[in-house]
Write a protein that holds these residues in place. Structure first.
Motif, PDB file in Angstrom:
ATOM      1  N   SER A 124       0.832  -1.211   0.000  1.00 35.25           N
ATOM      2  CA  SER A 124       0.000   0.000   0.000  1.00 35.25           C
ATOM      3  C   SER A 124       0.866   1.259   0.000  1.00 35.25           C
ATOM      4  O   SER A 124       0.546   2.246  -0.676  1.00 35.25           O
ATOM      5  CB  SER A 124      -0.950   0.001   1.199  1.00 35.25           C
ATOM      6  N   ARG A 125       1.966   1.234   0.747  1.00 39.57           N
ATOM      7  CA  ARG A 125       2.893   2.376   0.735  1.00 39.57           C
ATOM      8  C   ARG A 125       3.478   2.555  -0.654  1.00 39.57           C
ATOM      9  O   ARG A 125       3.551   3.669  -1.193  1.00 39.57           O
ATOM     10  CB  ARG A 125       3.996   2.139   1.772  1.00 39.57           C
ATOM     11  N   VAL A 130       3.712   5.343  -6.004  1.00 39.39           N
ATOM     12  CA  VAL A 130       3.511   5.262  -7.450  1.00 39.39           C
ATOM     13  C   VAL A 130       2.465   6.280  -7.896  1.00 39.39           C
ATOM     14  O   VAL A 130       2.646   6.999  -8.891  1.00 39.39           O
ATOM     15  CB  VAL A 130       3.097   3.840  -7.862  1.00 39.39           C
ATOM     16  N   LEU A 131       1.366   6.363  -7.169  1.00 36.01           N
ATOM     17  CA  LEU A 131       0.303   7.309  -7.522  1.00 36.01           C
ATOM     18  C   LEU A 131       0.790   8.754  -7.446  1.00 36.01           C
ATOM     19  O   LEU A 131       0.476   9.569  -8.317  1.00 36.01           O
ATOM     20  CB  LEU A 131      -0.895   7.107  -6.596  1.00 36.01           C
ATOM     21  N   VAL A 177       0.944  -3.634  -9.268  1.00 36.18           N
ATOM     22  CA  VAL A 177       0.699  -2.195  -9.052  1.00 36.18           C
ATOM     23  C   VAL A 177       1.153  -1.408 -10.275  1.00 36.18           C
ATOM     24  O   VAL A 177       0.463  -0.493 -10.747  1.00 36.18           O
ATOM     25  CB  VAL A 177       1.427  -1.706  -7.785  1.00 36.18           C
ATOM     26  N   LEU A 178       2.311  -1.749 -10.800  1.00 28.77           N
ATOM     27  CA  LEU A 178       2.838  -1.064 -11.974  1.00 28.77           C
ATOM     28  C   LEU A 178       1.919  -1.268 -13.171  1.00 28.77           C
ATOM     29  O   LEU A 178       1.612  -0.321 -13.909  1.00 28.77           O
ATOM     30  CB  LEU A 178       4.234  -1.587 -12.295  1.00 28.77           C
ATOM     31  N   LYS A 179       1.470  -2.495 -13.359  1.00 29.49           N
ATOM     32  CA  LYS A 179       0.568  -2.793 -14.474  1.00 29.49           C
ATOM     33  C   LYS A 179      -0.757  -2.046 -14.322  1.00 29.49           C
ATOM     34  O   LYS A 179      -1.280  -1.484 -15.296  1.00 29.49           O
ATOM     35  CB  LYS A 179       0.322  -4.299 -14.543  1.00 29.49           C
ATOM     36  N   LYS A 180      -1.266  -2.008 -13.117  1.00 24.86           N
ATOM     37  CA  LYS A 180      -2.542  -1.333 -12.852  1.00 24.86           C
ATOM     38  C   LYS A 180      -2.472   0.141 -13.208  1.00 24.86           C
ATOM     39  O   LYS A 180      -3.408   0.705 -13.809  1.00 24.86           O
ATOM     40  CB  LYS A 180      -2.909  -1.512 -11.377  1.00 24.86           C
ATOM     41  N   LEU A 185       8.909   0.441 -13.943  1.00 28.35           N
ATOM     42  CA  LEU A 185       9.919   0.405 -12.878  1.00 28.35           C
ATOM     43  C   LEU A 185      11.240  -0.032 -13.489  1.00 28.35           C
ATOM     44  O   LEU A 185      11.309  -1.055 -14.178  1.00 28.35           O
ATOM     45  CB  LEU A 185       9.493  -0.567 -11.779  1.00 28.35           C
ATOM     46  N   ALA A 186      12.295   0.729 -13.209  1.00 28.98           N
ATOM     47  CA  ALA A 186      13.600   0.468 -13.805  1.00 28.98           C
ATOM     48  C   ALA A 186      14.597   0.159 -12.700  1.00 28.98           C
ATOM     49  O   ALA A 186      14.940   1.023 -11.897  1.00 28.98           O
ATOM     50  CB  ALA A 186      14.051   1.676 -14.624  1.00 28.98           C
TER      51      ALA A 186
END
Length: 364
Positions: A124-125, A130-131, A177-180, A185-186
């Motif tokens: 969640s953090r 990301v958001l 999360v990245l896909k959503k 992410l690198a």
């Protein structure tokens, strides 16, 4: 593990083409037209290039401290950089909006630097970071998966295997999360992974959302030839840490320093061309860290604790590289300078690198 979309999975694209197309598609969301985002942009600045000035306690009218991302973005614009890569952590949504507004007004790109989730309770953090990064305009997030340099932080083969296991688990938690949120992410080669190890992990993850921040010089510290590292990791490149490296022998191994672009031993035009070839939307971010040389104690037994099957030929090749590319003068040192002097040296190095990037690498 989440699978790629059926339309992509059903094609016969190899990994390299797949990543290129995924990268270009994602970048198209952030730029108005294809021709515009394929144009070269000026090189950006990694926050770590300002190790002395970031949250500096030195009162200076010439080099006032950067206290947040907006300060860094403002300065990047002033010196002609194209964007910034900055740590995103504990931002509020309001601050992320302010970053976006200022970044858009100045016409700069933004990349985030973010920590991957340590466990399921940390997702969640991670998602909130990301958001916030996405709200600020970042579609690429750089990360590392280790707590420090391999030869300093890990003292047994078992300890390093635990790191690899935990890193894979963290990236597997991050991937949905990245896909959503359609953010990439690198993972940086951060003096931790040898290039084949990082490439193997990315192949195991098999996600269009996880690739590489390709650091041009870090892996010399792990006895890797820099061009071998580039060739191995460039098919996965989303982002870069641009730097040039100076080398010098010392009794326990060799010294390694970031030096102004064009003064070191890396073939920067070739590396930049390879990155563009594999990902035309790749970003180039300067990481010019102004500091004393790092000691790479590759002749001490403890250095080898995590390298189970690394042949001695790798050591011989690296020491030969050091001797062939010995820096023409003693490597630069800054610990003897006053705090104001270190700030001045830092800024001078960054400006010299920006000039080289525009005049010699055509990043302008």
């Amino acid at each position: 593990m989440n699978q790629p979309d059926k339309s992509l999975a059903g094609s016969r694209l190899d990994r390299r083409s797949f990543l290129q197309k995924a990268s270009l598609g994602a970048m198209a969301l952030s730029f108005p037209t294809m021709p515009e985002f394929l144009k070269d942009k000026p090189m950006g600045i990694v926050v770590h290039s300002y190790g002395s000035r970031w949250n500096s306690k030195t009162p200076s009218s010439n080099y006032p401290a950067f206290t947040n991302a907006i300060d860094l973005i403002e300065h990047c614009h002033q010196i002609g950089a194209g964007g910034a890569q900055v740590v995103v952590g504990n931002w509020t949504a309001d601050f992320a909006r302010k970053v976006r507004e200022r970044r858009e007004k100045l016409g700069l790109y933004l990349e985030g630097s973010i920590g991957v989730p340590k466990n399921a309770g940390d997702v969640s953090r991670f998602e909130q970071d990301v958001l916030n990064a996405k709200e600020a305009g970042a579609t690429i997030l750089r990360t590392v998966c280790s707590s420090g340099r391999r030869y300093e932080s890990y003292h047994s083969a078992e300890a390093f295997q635990t790191l690899k296991k935990n890193a894979l688990a963290s990236l597997q938690l991050a991937e949905p999360v990245l896909k959503k949120h359609k953010v990439r992410l690198a993972v940086e080669n951060h003096k931790d992974w040898r290039a084949p190890e990082l490439a193997a992990m990315l192949k195991q993850l098999n996600s269009e959302w996880i690739g590489v921040t390709l650091d041009f010089g870090n892996s010399i510290s792990l006895l890797e030839d820099p061009m071998d590292v580039v060739q191995t990791l460039v098919p996965y490149v989303f982002s870069t840490h641009v730097k040039d490296m100076g080398l010098e022998e010392y009794p326990d191994g060799f010294l390694l320093s970031e030096v102004p672009l064009g003064q070191g031993m890396l073939d920067l035009p070739k590396i930049v061309a390879l990155c563009k070839q594999h990902n035309p939307a790749v970003t180039f971010n300067l990481e010019m860290i102004t500091r004393d040389p790092l000691e790479i104690p590759c002749l001490k037994p403890e250095y080898w604790a995590t390298f189970e099957n690394l042949p001695g030929t790798e050591l011989a090749k690296t020491l030969r590289l050091v001797r062939q590319h010995k820096f023409p003068t003693p490597l630069p040192r800054v610990s003897q300078l006053s705090p104001e002097g270190r700030l001045a040296a830092e800024e001078q190095n960054i400006l010299a690198c920006l000039a080289y990037s525009k005049n010699q690498l055509a990043l302008k």
